[in-house]
Design an enzyme around this catalytic site. Sequence first.
Site, PDB file in Angstrom:
ATOM      1  N   LYS A 113      -7.480  -4.209  -4.825  1.00 53.21           N
ATOM      2  CA  LYS A 113      -6.088  -4.418  -4.422  1.00 53.21           C
ATOM      3  C   LYS A 113      -5.713  -5.895  -4.470  1.00 53.21           C
ATOM      4  O   LYS A 113      -4.614  -6.265  -4.905  1.00 53.21           O
ATOM      5  CB  LYS A 113      -5.858  -3.851  -3.012  1.00 53.21           C
ATOM      6  CG  LYS A 113      -5.829  -2.332  -2.968  1.00 53.21           C
ATOM      7  CD  LYS A 113      -5.386  -1.830  -1.597  1.00 53.21           C
ATOM      8  CE  LYS A 113      -5.181  -0.330  -1.612  1.00 53.21           C
ATOM      9  NZ  LYS A 113      -4.619   0.179  -0.349  1.00 53.21           N
ATOM     10  N   ASP A 144       0.869  -1.165   0.000  1.00 51.94           N
ATOM     11  CA  ASP A 144       0.000   0.000   0.000  1.00 51.94           C
ATOM     12  C   ASP A 144       0.913   1.226   0.000  1.00 51.94           C
ATOM     13  O   ASP A 144       2.109   1.124   0.290  1.00 51.94           O
ATOM     14  CB  ASP A 144      -0.882  -0.049   1.249  1.00 51.94           C
ATOM     15  CG  ASP A 144      -1.703   1.203   1.439  1.00 51.94           C
ATOM     16  OD1 ASP A 144      -2.293   1.675   0.455  1.00 51.94           O
ATOM     17  OD2 ASP A 144      -1.739   1.716   2.575  1.00 51.94           O
ATOM     18  N   GLY A 158      -5.222   3.225  -2.997  1.00 57.10           N
ATOM     19  CA  GLY A 158      -6.502   3.901  -3.153  1.00 57.10           C
ATOM     20  C   GLY A 158      -6.295   5.383  -3.398  1.00 57.10           C
ATOM     21  O   GLY A 158      -7.262   6.130  -3.505  1.00 57.10           O
ATOM     22  N   ARG A 165     -14.670  12.380  -1.061  1.00 58.33           N
ATOM     23  CA  ARG A 165     -13.470  13.169  -0.769  1.00 58.33           C
ATOM     24  C   ARG A 165     -12.946  13.856  -2.025  1.00 58.33           C
ATOM     25  O   ARG A 165     -12.547  15.031  -1.987  1.00 58.33           O
ATOM     26  CB  ARG A 165     -12.394  12.277  -0.149  1.00 58.33           C
ATOM     27  CG  ARG A 165     -12.727  11.824   1.268  1.00 58.33           C
ATOM     28  CD  ARG A 165     -11.712  10.817   1.800  1.00 58.33           C
ATOM     29  NE  ARG A 165     -11.812   9.547   1.088  1.00 58.33           N
ATOM     30  CZ  ARG A 165     -10.980   8.521   1.278  1.00 58.33           C
ATOM     31  NH1 ARG A 165      -9.989   8.629   2.145  1.00 58.33           N
ATOM     32  NH2 ARG A 165     -11.146   7.394   0.618  1.00 58.33           N
ATOM     33  N   ASP A 223      -0.268   5.040   0.962  1.00 66.00           N
ATOM     34  CA  ASP A 223      -0.546   5.994   2.029  1.00 66.00           C
ATOM     35  C   ASP A 223      -0.383   5.351   3.408  1.00 66.00           C
ATOM     36  O   ASP A 223      -0.967   4.295   3.683  1.00 66.00           O
ATOM     37  CB  ASP A 223      -1.965   6.540   1.892  1.00 66.00           C
ATOM     38  CG  ASP A 223      -2.125   7.389   0.642  1.00 66.00           C
ATOM     39  OD1 ASP A 223      -1.198   7.411  -0.185  1.00 66.00           O
ATOM     40  OD2 ASP A 223      -3.184   8.030   0.490  1.00 66.00           O
ATOM     41  N   ASP A 239      -1.867  -1.003   5.769  1.00 67.25           N
ATOM     42  CA  ASP A 239      -2.253  -0.544   7.101  1.00 67.25           C
ATOM     43  C   ASP A 239      -3.751  -0.386   7.298  1.00 67.25           C
ATOM     44  O   ASP A 239      -4.209  -0.274   8.433  1.00 67.25           O
ATOM     45  CB  ASP A 239      -1.593   0.807   7.382  1.00 67.25           C
ATOM     46  CG  ASP A 239      -2.263   1.943   6.617  1.00 67.25           C
ATOM     47  OD1 ASP A 239      -2.768   2.882   7.256  1.00 67.25           O
ATOM     48  OD2 ASP A 239      -2.289   1.884   5.375  1.00 67.25           O
ATOM     49  N   ASN A 287      -8.997  -1.427   3.778  1.00 64.05           N
ATOM     50  CA  ASN A 287      -9.067  -1.741   2.348  1.00 64.05           C
ATOM     51  C   ASN A 287      -7.858  -2.550   1.872  1.00 64.05           C
ATOM     52  O   ASN A 287      -7.779  -2.922   0.707  1.00 64.05           O
ATOM     53  CB  ASN A 287      -9.233  -0.471   1.513  1.00 64.05           C
ATOM     54  CG  ASN A 287      -8.037   0.453   1.614  1.00 64.05           C
ATOM     55  OD1 ASN A 287      -7.363   0.491   2.632  1.00 64.05           O
ATOM     56  ND2 ASN A 287      -7.775   1.211   0.557  1.00 64.05           N
TER      57      ASN A 287
END
Length: 408
Positions: A327, A194, A283, A239, A196, A350, A353
Amino acid sequence: MSPSQPPNATEAAADVPTLLVKIFGRDRPGITAGLFDTLAAYSLDVVDIEQVVTRGRMVLCALVTQPAAGLEGDLRATVHGWAESMKMEAEIISGTGDNRPRGVGRSHVTVLGHPLTSRSTAGIAARITASGGNIDRIFRLAKYPVTAVEFAVSGTETEALRTALAVEAAALGVDVAVVAAGLHRRAQRLVVMDVDSTLIQDEVIELFAAHAGCEDKVAEVTEAAMRGELDFEQSLHARVALLAGLDVSVVEKVRSEVRLTPGARTLIRTLKRLGYQVGVVSGGFTQVTDDLRDRLGLDFAQANTLEVRDGKLTGRVVGEVVDRAGKARLLRRFAAEAGVPLAQTVAIGDGANDLDMLNAAGLGVAFNAKPVVREAAYTAVNVPFLDTVLYLLGITREEVETADADEG
């Protein structure tokens, strides 16, 4: 076995008289050579050797065949005399055969502590025993920035041991990874991360939001989504809509603001040296992940794409959304393209998702994860150093530093 059948090598070796010669004391050059030079006078065969040095103190064990009849007493006196001359201590134990065979079911158990306490070590060792396992060997992988040790365990199945130790690790506050032993551990792997709060310290959409003046609103939705309280795709659209009207020049500003997680470069550099392929799934947005791919030399990168028209962000994404299920699909696709079996993949993430991806991989690592992810993952790393994942793969800190020094 019928009388006409000769015993096999294992059966024959089990009956051979052997001596376990143990030497211990202050380490210095020449001890190992000196012991075997002393034993050479008796024409012995070496069955096994084990040596360990801890804080300058050596323990050297040699399993050798018994000397010719009538010479064992002389051998014992000679070894003890040599050890005394070297200011070492010696112990010699008679027996038969080699080490006992290791039990069915072999695993590598890596334990990370910051620090690693005697209480947590006792807890892990006790849980291994309670699970039917036997600890065959322990050695240290790293002493900083965390203490990492590896237990070689036999006698119990890997999956059962992984489940038991996940519970124990959570109770003790240490990180534990359990992987099956075998040649596959040395095979080429694919590592997919991942982005972020994993590869980087930031949430990219929040960096964009800071330029749009809506950081608080975006952060609130992000946290709810990462805790699994909101559908990811719906939260993503909500968002991104807040970014409508931002000038596309913001992309370069955001790229410059991205901060890599400590240890990220070391992790990727070391994996690439070993011939591993490395990718990211996010994401977040290709406007940032493509830049990370180029800067870090990644093999794969996939994320969502912010729509841009007339030099402005429209507040929409284009193409298929990379969500929780996406993912996992991308992990499988990358593995197929890399020619790596799914069992040989490592996934790191983390958030909620990331869970499908973590569960699909051969080794899924929850990195400084949200509680819902830590509870669902078999392996968790809760220290802020991404390169600690190397220890879960059996790579030592010394090997990493040596490779860095060799390449300047």
